[in-house]
Design a protein around this motif. Structure first.
Motif, mmCIF file in Angstrom:
data_model
loop_
_atom_site.group_PDB
_atom_site.id
_atom_site.type_symbol
_atom_site.label_atom_id
_atom_site.label_comp_id
_atom_site.label_asym_id
_atom_site.label_seq_id
_atom_site.Cartn_x
_atom_site.Cartn_y
_atom_site.Cartn_z
ATOM 1 N N GLY A 66 2.871 3.297 -3.087
ATOM 2 C CA GLY A 66 1.656 3.365 -4.109
ATOM 3 C C GLY A 66 0.886 2.145 -4.184
ATOM 4 O O GLY A 66 -0.280 2.203 -4.048
ATOM 5 N N PHE A 67 1.629 1.010 -4.050
ATOM 6 C CA PHE A 67 1.140 -0.502 -3.860
ATOM 7 C C PHE A 67 0.161 -0.450 -2.826
ATOM 8 O O PHE A 67 -1.161 -1.111 -2.625
ATOM 9 N N LEU A 233 0.723 -6.365 9.817
ATOM 10 C CA LEU A 233 2.109 -5.515 9.860
ATOM 11 C C LEU A 233 3.135 -6.651 10.342
ATOM 12 O O LEU A 233 4.153 -6.578 9.959
ATOM 13 N N ALA A 234 2.838 -7.208 11.591
ATOM 14 C CA ALA A 234 3.695 -8.128 12.172
ATOM 15 C C ALA A 234 4.372 -9.089 11.844
ATOM 16 O O ALA A 234 5.747 -9.380 11.467
ATOM 17 N N CYS A 235 3.391 -9.891 10.922
ATOM 18 C CA CYS A 235 3.901 -11.121 10.186
ATOM 19 C C CYS A 235 4.781 -10.835 9.152
ATOM 20 O O CYS A 235 5.613 -11.339 8.783
ATOM 21 N N CYS A 236 4.473 -9.432 8.560
ATOM 22 C CA CYS A 236 5.479 -9.215 7.402
ATOM 23 C C CYS A 236 6.782 -8.306 7.643
ATOM 24 O O CYS A 236 7.702 -8.449 6.788
ATOM 25 N N THR A 356 0.163 -5.450 5.483
ATOM 26 C CA THR A 356 1.092 -6.313 5.137
ATOM 27 C C THR A 356 2.156 -5.494 4.157
ATOM 28 O O THR A 356 3.548 -6.134 4.616
ATOM 29 N N ILE A 357 1.916 -4.716 3.358
ATOM 30 C CA ILE A 357 3.040 -4.226 2.554
ATOM 31 C C ILE A 357 3.814 -3.278 3.256
ATOM 32 O O ILE A 357 5.045 -3.334 3.310
ATOM 33 N N ALA A 361 7.833 -3.315 4.196
ATOM 34 C CA ALA A 361 8.628 -1.892 4.174
ATOM 35 C C ALA A 361 9.422 -1.585 5.201
ATOM 36 O O ALA A 361 10.653 -1.562 5.543
ATOM 37 N N LEU A 362 8.781 -1.889 6.469
ATOM 38 C CA LEU A 362 9.192 -1.514 7.903
ATOM 39 C C LEU A 362 10.106 -2.565 8.278
ATOM 40 O O LEU A 362 11.360 -2.213 8.767
#
Length: 412
Positions: A66-67, A233-236, A356-357, A361-362
């Motif tokens: 949701g966030f 996506l990659a950095c997180c 990033t979120i 999670a991934l």
């Protein structure tokens, strides 16, 4: 004799801008309750509903989804209507979400309240609020964005402390009802203070097709946007390895849960320092270079986790990791404002923040899967390092695209 006119307090970088930033930090800290409350009450919820740990983790996953979605959806709303309606909606959603969760009879109802209401409500006080703050600053935009992003970390200090105190005197349901009341009573008046719209000059349309904001690049807006999504996506994915699994890693090494929890607090505290420092640096050298520096330092810290697994060394490496990674996420907002149209800042910042979120999670799931397959976290750290290299490659590509563009203009 001419009379000197007083300077306009409502210009970018003016007194009102700094006052507005302070209110935004306070709102982000209050709204951050949605990120931390479910983590602290997880053991109590598990006992209350009589479920296993995996089932008790479902509400956290729903909250993060949701966030993530809310940062993008509400960002689009901010671009059209300003920040006040989303933040008031955030207060209502958080209050209703916490109240509904407190009245839940099973984990599914609890997860629904967390994901739809609490997760979406929390989102308005992160990416959308950062985008709004960015319109009010020019010379100190990097620092202002970093300060606004610190509210999320400050919430990690305030709310767990309050919830632990409350749980010592009452149960988690009454604690949630108290949070519901606090959110609606405090956030709505604070939101109304932000009614003034940004100066029209701050929302001026983007320049020509291949020059955006303050910087130039050879990339189209769409290409740059999706490169930033990939980088986020990659950095997180890389960032999530220590943040999600450090407690379990400490347990595996025989140190117990408490040191791992302390290391998370150390990362968070160092992250505040990192965010503020990155803001100063971004104002000097730009968002892309600042993000690249943070990514290189994060990669180095991930390497250090592999050979140094003593208790004292893990504390030190966690401190280094926090100082490295804290400024990465706010740098994406700075890049968006440097390169892309100001009037689309809400949705564009929100989209990158969402990536990033999802990366967190991934990455948390991938690290657990790799551990299950290998029986060790060493391969999981190496997986994070590989994703970190992808992030660094994207930043280098953006930098060189800009240089090629400037070279071709000079040659022409």
């Amino acid at each position: 004799m001419s009379v000197a006119t007083a300077p306009d307090p409502y210009v970018q970088d003016g007194p009102y801008a700094w006052f507005r930033l302070a209110i935004s930090i306070l709102l982000s800290t209050l709204g951050g309750a949605g990120m931390w409350a479910v983590v602290v009450v997880l053991p109590a919820v598990q006992t209350d509903f009589g479920i296993d740990r995996a089932g008790a983790s479902l509400p956290y996953t729903a909250t993060m989804l949701g966030f993530a979605a809310g940062n993008y959806l509400l960002g689009r709303f901010v671009d059209r209507f300003g920040i006040v309606p989303p933040v008031i909606g955030s207060a209502v959603a958080l209050s209703a979400g916490f109240a509904l969760a407190a009245l839940s009879t099973d984990v599914w109802m609890f997860s629904l309240a967390q994901g739809v209401l609490v997760g979406l409500g929390t989102a308005a006080t992160f990416g959308p609020l950062i985008a709004d703050v960015s319109h009010w600053f020019l010379k100190r935009r990097g620092l202002a964005v970093a300060c606004a992003a610190c509210g999320n970390y400050l919430a990690g200090v305030l709310w767990p402390t309050f919830i632990q105190w409350s749980l010592a005197t009452t149960d988690w349901r009454e604690t949630y009802l108290m949070i519901a009341a606090i959110c609606i009573v405090t956030m709505v008046p604070l939101a109304l203070i932000l009614r003034r719209r940004p100066p029209e000059s701050a929302l001026s349309a983007a320049p020509s097709a291949r020059a955006f904001g303050d910087q130039t690049t050879g990339l189209s807006p769409a290409a740059l946007q999706w490169l930033l999504v990939l980088a986020g996506l990659a950095c997180c994915v890389a960032m999530s390895m220590p943040q999600v699994h450090i407690v379990a890693y400490c347990v595996d090494l025989g140190f117990g849960v408490a040191p791992g929890a302390d290391m998370i607090a150390l990362m968070t505290g160092a992250g505040v320092i990192s965010r503020l420092a990155s803001g100063f640096v971004a104002d000097k050298i730009g968002g892309v270079k600042t993000l690249l520096i943070g990514s290189v330092l994060q990669c180095a810290a991930l390497f250090l986790y592999i050979p140094f697994d003593g208790l004292a060394s893990l504390y030190l490496v966690s401190l280094i990791f926090g100082l490295a990674q804290g400024g990465i996420v706010p740098s994406y907002a700075v890049i968006v404002r440097e390169y892309l149209p100001a009037r689309e800042a809400g949705q564009r910042v929100g989209l990158v923040i969402m990536s990033t979120i999802l990366g967190m999670a991934l990455g948390g799931w991938l690290s657990g899967l790799i551990y299950d397959l290998t029986g060790s976290y060493d391969a999981a750290f190496l997986n994070g390092i590989a994703w970190n290299f992808l992030n660094m490659a994207v930043m280098i590509f953006i930098l060189f695209s800009g240089r090629r563009r400037r070279t071709s203009i000079a040659a022409g």
